[in-house]
Design an enzyme around this catalytic site. Structure first.
Site, mmCIF file in Angstrom:
data_model
loop_
_atom_site.group_PDB
_atom_site.id
_atom_site.type_symbol
_atom_site.label_atom_id
_atom_site.label_comp_id
_atom_site.label_asym_id
_atom_site.label_seq_id
_atom_site.Cartn_x
_atom_site.Cartn_y
_atom_site.Cartn_z
ATOM 1 N N SER A 559 0.852 -1.190 0.000
ATOM 2 C CA SER A 559 0.000 0.000 0.000
ATOM 3 C C SER A 559 0.890 1.243 0.000
ATOM 4 O O SER A 559 1.627 1.465 -0.953
ATOM 5 C CB SER A 559 -0.953 -0.040 1.201
ATOM 6 O OG SER A 559 -1.968 0.919 1.085
ATOM 7 N N HIS A 674 -8.468 -4.674 -0.861
ATOM 8 C CA HIS A 674 -7.157 -4.119 -0.539
ATOM 9 C C HIS A 674 -6.315 -5.080 0.286
ATOM 10 O O HIS A 674 -5.087 -4.996 0.273
ATOM 11 C CB HIS A 674 -7.327 -2.790 0.201
ATOM 12 C CG HIS A 674 -6.044 -2.030 0.347
ATOM 13 N ND1 HIS A 674 -5.242 -1.705 -0.721
ATOM 14 C CD2 HIS A 674 -5.415 -1.537 1.452
ATOM 15 C CE1 HIS A 674 -4.175 -1.042 -0.293
ATOM 16 N NE2 HIS A 674 -4.256 -0.935 1.017
#
Length: 703
Positions: A559, A674
């Site tokens: 991320s 995610h």
């Protein structure tokens, strides 16, 4: 692996020669479900698996990882404490998506919970033909019989919300249901909700989150809900939430103007919103003894006193509710080496978890008769990672886990003034006596001491390949976890790596929250380079101290960590030998235009602002890949259904590196959001692929 440059060049033939495509030939890879983009993804996936799945120990890694992740000897952590009951989501080999279940608090604390299954997520998905992923439940206090259950199709941030009755164990026929969206919802009472969702055109912020909070009454269509708060389109989001305190539900609305700033309002009914006195960058924590508890991220002047950044403060809720001025009182200030991370309130104790030089400490705070705050440390194992999970109100219990890289997790029930009680302690999953773990400090470019944790096998002589994992952003501290659970869902990669004689490092670089707000702000916006310098410093310290040779160090980030490792390898391709980049941001010129990217402008800056693009452009990974530079192999992993960080970042980075003749490995899961893997099978596969990648590149020297 190397792929023929010709095959990539052939992909540059675009459908439409628009001006943006002329600037960026890989914009077509931003078409998440585009046929052409998915064809390329499947080709990359097949090539990566074709090489790594043939590695000698790949299948052993995969099977062992799956067995570790599915092991029924795992902490049954409390998802929520609901009065005198506890809920938990249980995942194992038979239930990969999970069982949402409930037990009495007494049997849970006693270590022999009597579970009743409420929802079998796997069975529900099979019955309804949906790939449901559990995203939690919000149960209405104080009875906790009705809950709003959030289920995500495939693991995206978007949920379907459905009303559930714990008493009957069934979804409520004709109950509240909110269609799939990035929804924020909370109970007002048993017959009304505050709902922030996608109401159609112009109802979302530029970040893709809801900006309009409406009061929805039972028995009426959602379209007739009445607006109670409206944020600006440029805000990040609006979100309602409620907290129990003093036998009363306090309901709030948070209007997030940026990722780090906003307004907190007390909701007392239609037309009755009162703005709280919280500073715009303070964080709400809990409600305790008639007080709103918050943490400061900037110093705050209160009369003649200045309350420091990082401190816990309290405001009178009675004063706020009456519209009277409410002055902050100091509850706890961290020391220079501390950062307050987690706070939870039971009826008579405020529980505070702090980091002290990145080691966890737990404190029990109580109020004296004179109104002073008394603080007592809780006796838990030193030099470990502590997580404060939840608190039980009337029982005045806190639940906390304790673990270390070589110490399996244990769950404790903690009562002020009493010896912590072990609720559950996991057996060791490997022989820890064969390893050593130590905390070291590197010196960054500007002289700042950067802590890191180093794990090695005993008896290993000389320099060995190393894997450094780091994050460096969003106030997120990186604390040591048991080696079977490397941070960010890479499973037992860390264990496999050190078992074979290599070094594993967890770096606590600036940008995170290891030392409170100052550690984060040191690498914010125009100071981002400091986090890259810190990572370089840790790697160079490994070289100078003989732990690892230059060029045999892998760096891993996910991320925001994708920005980190992308920038780091661009700057020092000579220092690193391999890169793992998970769900990464890469194109910082366009990140704010992709999915939730606009919400992070407060962290990185606005690329459309020339002054801010001037400093972003210096490190943006995608824009700084140079032709003619030999970069070490990079493994990108991501998810097609990631609706937070756009999968186009990883795709475009891979394409650009390949175009310039560099070795690239790539794996994109079709589900998972995610968090990438939707279940343990996918997590285990990823751990095996990454371990095989490191062995191929760093140990065997293959590209």
């Amino acid at each position: 692996m190397y792929r023929p440059i010709l095959s990539v060049a052939a992909l540059l033939v675009t459908v439409a020669a628009t001006p943006p495509a002329a600037e960026d030939p890989y914009l077509w890879l931003e078409e998440i479900q585009g046929e052409r983009a998915l064809t390329q993804v499947k080709e990359w996936n097949a090539e990566t698996e074709g090489v790594l799945a043939k590695m000698p120990r790949y299948e052993d890694y995969r099977q062992r990882a799956k067995a570790i992740l599915d092991d029924e000897q795992q902490i049954a952590a409390p998802e929520d404490v609901l009065g005198d009951r506890v809920t938990n989501l249980w995942r194992d080999a038979k239930n990969p998506r999970g069982l949402w279940r409930i037990a009495s608090l007494d049997t849970y604390v006693g270590g022999k919970p009597e579970w009743r299954v409420l929802i079998d997520v796997d069975a529900l998905g099979k019955k309804e033909g949906k790939s449901w992923v559990w995203h939690g439940a919000d149960c209405l206090a104080p009875d906790y019989t009705r809950c709003l259950v959030s289920l995500s199709p495939g693991g995206t941030d978007a949920d379907v919300v459905r009303e559930f009755d714990i008493t009957t164990g069934q979804f409520v026929d004709g109950g509240f249901t909110i269609p799939e969206a990035k929804t924020n919802v909370d109970w007002v009472d048993e017959n009304s909700l505050l709902v922030v969702t996608d109401y159609g055109p112009e109802s979302l912020t530029t970040s893709g989150y809801g900006r309009i909070a409406k009061l929805w009454k039972r028995g009426t269509p959602l379209s007739e809900a009445v607006t109670v708060m409206e944020g600006a389109k440029t805000d990040v989001s609006v979100s309602p939430f409620s907290v129990m305190g003093d036998d009363k539900r306090w309901t709030f609305l948070n209007k997030g103007e940026t990722f780090w700033t906003g307004e907190l309002w007390l909701y007392q009914g239609p037309g009755k919103l009162i703005q709280t006195p919280l500073p715009e960058d303070a964080d709400f924590r809990d409600v305790f003894d008639g007080r709103l508890i918050a943490s400061l991220n900037s110093p705050l002047t209160a009369g003649s006193e200045t309350l420091p950044a990082g401190a816990i403060v309290a405001y009178s809720l009675a004063d706020i509710a009456a519209g009277r001025p409410a002055a902050p009182e100091l509850v706890m200030a961290p020391s220079e080496s501390q950062a307050i991370e987690e706070v939870a309130a039971s009826d008579n104790v405020l529980w505070v978890k702090a980091l002290d030089d990145v080691s966890g400490k737990l404190f029990a705070l109580t109020l004296g008769e004179d109104g002073s705050w008394n603080r007592a440390p809780v006796s838990l194992e030193p030099n470990m990672t502590v997580h404060l999970l939840d608190a039980a109100g009337e029982a005045d219990l806190a639940f906390a886990t304790v673990e270390g890289m070589l110490n399996p997790p244990a769950l404790y029930a903690v009562k002020a003034g009493a010896t912590p009680r072990v609720v559950q302690a996991l057996p060791a999953k490997f022989d820890a006596s064969q390893f050593t773990v130590e905390q070291r400090f590197a010196t960054s470019k500007d002289g700042t001491r950067i802590p890191y944790f180093l794990v090695r096998k005993k008896g290993v002589d000389g320099a060995v390949p190393a894997l450094i994992h780091a994050y460096g952003g969003f106030r997120a501290a990186q604390t040591p976890t048991y080696l079977t659970q490397q941070p960010y869902r890479a499973g037992p990669l860390g264990l496999f790596w050190v078992e074979e004689g290599n070094a594993y490092v967890l770096a606590n670089i600036r940008g995170g929250g290891e030392y409170g707000p100052r550690w984060h702000e040191a690498a914010l916006l125009e100071n981002r380079q400091r986090s890259f310098d810190d990572l370089h410093a840790v790697a160079e310290h490994l070289v100078s101290t003989g732990v690892s040779p230059k060029g045999k160090i892998a760096i891993s980030g996910r991320s925001n960590g994708g920005v980190l490792v992308g920038a780091a390898v661009n700057q020092r391709p000579d220092l690193y030998g391999a890169v793992i980049s998970g769900s990464p941001l890469g194109d910082m010129k366009r990140y704010h235009k992709l999915l939730a990217g606009a919400s992070w402008v407060g962290e990185y800056g606005d690329p459309d602002n020339p002054e801010q693009w001037a400093f972003i452009s210096k490190y943006s990974p995608y824009q700084n890949i140079e032709k003619g530079v030999g970069y070490p192999p990079v493994f990108f992993y991501s998810s097609t259904l990631d609706d937070r960080v756009h999968p186009g970042h990883a795709r475009k980075m891979a394409a650009r590196l390949e175009e310039y003749g560099n070795p690239v490995y790539f794996h994109e899961y079709m589900e998972g959001g995610h968090s990438v893997g939707a279940d343990h099978a996918e997590d285990a596969k990823r751990a095996a692929l990454l371990t095989a990648f490191l062995n191929r590149v760093l140990v065997e020297g293959e590209k």
